[in-house]
Write a protein that holds these residues in place. Structure first.
Motif, PDB file in Angstrom:
ATOM      1  N   GLN A   8       6.158  -5.805  -3.422  1.00 21.21           N
ATOM      2  CA  GLN A   8       6.076  -4.876  -2.296  1.00 21.21           C
ATOM      3  C   GLN A   8       5.257  -5.474  -1.152  1.00 21.21           C
ATOM      4  O   GLN A   8       5.621  -5.347   0.019  1.00 21.21           O
ATOM      5  N   VAL A   9       4.155  -6.117  -1.501  1.00 23.84           N
ATOM      6  CA  VAL A   9       3.275  -6.703  -0.495  1.00 23.84           C
ATOM      7  C   VAL A   9       3.967  -7.834   0.252  1.00 23.84           C
ATOM      8  O   VAL A   9       3.676  -8.099   1.424  1.00 23.84           O
ATOM      9  N   HIS A  11       4.192 -11.016  -1.164  1.00 21.78           N
ATOM     10  CA  HIS A  11       3.594 -12.281  -1.586  1.00 21.78           C
ATOM     11  C   HIS A  11       4.633 -13.084  -2.356  1.00 21.78           C
ATOM     12  O   HIS A  11       5.060 -12.692  -3.437  1.00 21.78           O
ATOM     13  N   ARG A 122      -5.810  -1.989  -4.825  1.00 22.49           N
ATOM     14  CA  ARG A 122      -6.690  -3.029  -4.291  1.00 22.49           C
ATOM     15  C   ARG A 122      -7.123  -4.017  -5.369  1.00 22.49           C
ATOM     16  O   ARG A 122      -7.274  -5.208  -5.099  1.00 22.49           O
ATOM     17  N   VAL A 125      -4.001  -6.334  -5.731  1.00 21.60           N
ATOM     18  CA  VAL A 125      -3.654  -7.207  -4.614  1.00 21.60           C
ATOM     19  C   VAL A 125      -4.667  -8.337  -4.427  1.00 21.60           C
ATOM     20  O   VAL A 125      -4.422  -9.283  -3.666  1.00 21.60           O
ATOM     21  N   ASP A 217       1.766   2.572  -0.394  1.00 18.83           N
ATOM     22  CA  ASP A 217       1.067   1.527  -1.144  1.00 18.83           C
ATOM     23  C   ASP A 217       0.517   0.440  -0.213  1.00 18.83           C
ATOM     24  O   ASP A 217      -0.582  -0.081  -0.438  1.00 18.83           O
ATOM     25  N   LEU A 218       1.279   0.084   0.822  1.00 18.54           N
ATOM     26  CA  LEU A 218       0.803  -0.939   1.750  1.00 18.54           C
ATOM     27  C   LEU A 218      -0.394  -0.439   2.554  1.00 18.54           C
ATOM     28  O   LEU A 218      -1.321  -1.204   2.835  1.00 18.54           O
ATOM     29  N   ASN A 222      -4.179  -2.096   3.307  1.00 17.02           N
ATOM     30  CA  ASN A 222      -4.188  -2.662   4.656  1.00 17.02           C
ATOM     31  C   ASN A 222      -5.572  -2.620   5.290  1.00 17.02           C
ATOM     32  O   ASN A 222      -6.271  -1.601   5.225  1.00 17.02           O
ATOM     33  N   ALA A 228      -4.449  -9.993   1.455  1.00 19.34           N
ATOM     34  CA  ALA A 228      -3.090  -9.454   1.477  1.00 19.34           C
ATOM     35  C   ALA A 228      -2.922  -8.294   2.449  1.00 19.34           C
ATOM     36  O   ALA A 228      -1.794  -7.930   2.779  1.00 19.34           O
ATOM     37  N   GLY A 229      -4.032  -7.732   2.924  1.00 19.55           N
ATOM     38  CA  GLY A 229      -3.950  -6.625   3.866  1.00 19.55           C
ATOM     39  C   GLY A 229      -4.242  -7.037   5.293  1.00 19.55           C
ATOM     40  O   GLY A 229      -4.438  -6.180   6.162  1.00 19.55           O
ATOM     41  N   TYR A 233      -0.046 -11.712   6.373  1.00 22.78           N
ATOM     42  CA  TYR A 233       0.745 -10.855   5.485  1.00 22.78           C
ATOM     43  C   TYR A 233       1.170  -9.567   6.184  1.00 22.78           C
ATOM     44  O   TYR A 233       2.287  -9.096   5.991  1.00 22.78           O
TER      45      TYR A 233
END
Length: 274
Positions: A8-9, A11, A122, A125, A217-218, A222, A228-229, A233
């Motif tokens: 989803q992220v 990566h 968190r 990620v 979720d993002l 974020n 990743a936030g 990305y």
């Protein structure tokens, strides 16, 4: 848990491979779920697959307990009486009552369990940037409260609730109308078909509401100090609507929805310029 969320992220530590689609044309495929899981094991060991599991289990437990408590406090039987002269499948009024009651339970349980969901996201990620900022449930609670205040525990809550509400109403109403108007009572297997209608509708509607899950979720990860936030990305979103618009413009609203056959996005440089 970890594999699905990293998809989803966005990566993508492994290169795409060349494959063929149903028409026989060559396309680039990103690594699937199991290939990605093997990569996580190589980097983090088998324990790496269970990052964020503890807060996720606590979140699920809180959700279950809350739903049960709300159901006891506001039992469906205490609501306005609905005439049962019609069968359940033909009583739209009964469906609306039941869905409203289910929506109330789901919304309350989501609010109660969401802080632990944020912590779980968190913790997972951190794999991207190899960070250890969120190392435990209690330390994570203290850090989020110190850096973001009470609102930090509820980032991404709105799209999750919207997704839950849309899912419940669409699933229940579609199942009701199909069972009422599309399934003939004279058909010998009518009762069997009706028993599976809601399940099938749930699968179909879950794809419709997936973008709400993704955005929620993002937003949970974020701009929280984790790699990743942050760019490259993702930009620092000002709201979940900003996140939605960004993903929509990138054609990424369903990113991570497929775990096995994942086509790589074609970069603009791959297309000939006239």
């Amino acid at each position: 848990l970890l594999t699905g969320f990293l998809l989803q992220v966005g990566h993508e530590p492994l290169p795409p491979t060349v494959g063929r689609n149903v028409l026989g044309r060559k396309v680039l495929y990103l690594p699937g779920f199991f290939t990605y899981a093997r990569h996580i094991v190589e980097v983090d060991g088998k324990r790496g697959l269970f990052r964020g599991l503890t807060p996720r289990l606590i979140s699920s437990t809180l959700s279950t307990i809350t739903r049960g408590s709300v159901k006891k406090a506001f039992p469906l039987e205490d609501m306005e009486h609905v005439s049962n002269k019609d069968d359940v499948k033909t009583s739209l009024r009964k469906v609306v009552k039941e869905t409203s009651h289910e929506m109330m339970m789901q919304c309350v349980s989501r609010v109660v369990s969401h802080p632990l969901h944020v912590i779980s996201m968190r913790c997972m990620v951190q794999f991207v940037g190899r960070e250890v900022k969120y190392s435990g449930v209690f330390s994570a609670i203290g850090r989020i409260f110190k850096e973001e205040g009470i609102l930090g525990f509820f980032v991404g809550l709105v799209p999750h609730i919207l997704g839950d509400v849309i899912f419940l109403w669409c699933c229940n109403l579609l199942a009701h109308f199909i069972n009422t108007y599309a399934v003939d009572d004279n058909f010998s297997q009518a009762s069997v078909i009706r028993s599976y209608t809601k399940f099938v509708m749930g699968i179909a509607v879950s794809m419709l509401t997936y973008p709400f899950l993704l955005v929620g979720d993002l937003m949970a990860v974020n701009n929280c100090g984790l790699r990743a936030g942050l760019p490259p990305y993702a930009p620092a979103f000002t709201s979940w609507i900003h996140c939605w618009r960004y993903l929509s413009a990138q054609g990424q609203l369903f990113r991570g929805s497929s775990l096995l056959f994942r086509r790589a996005p074609m970069p603009a440089a791959c297309f000939p310029i006239d």
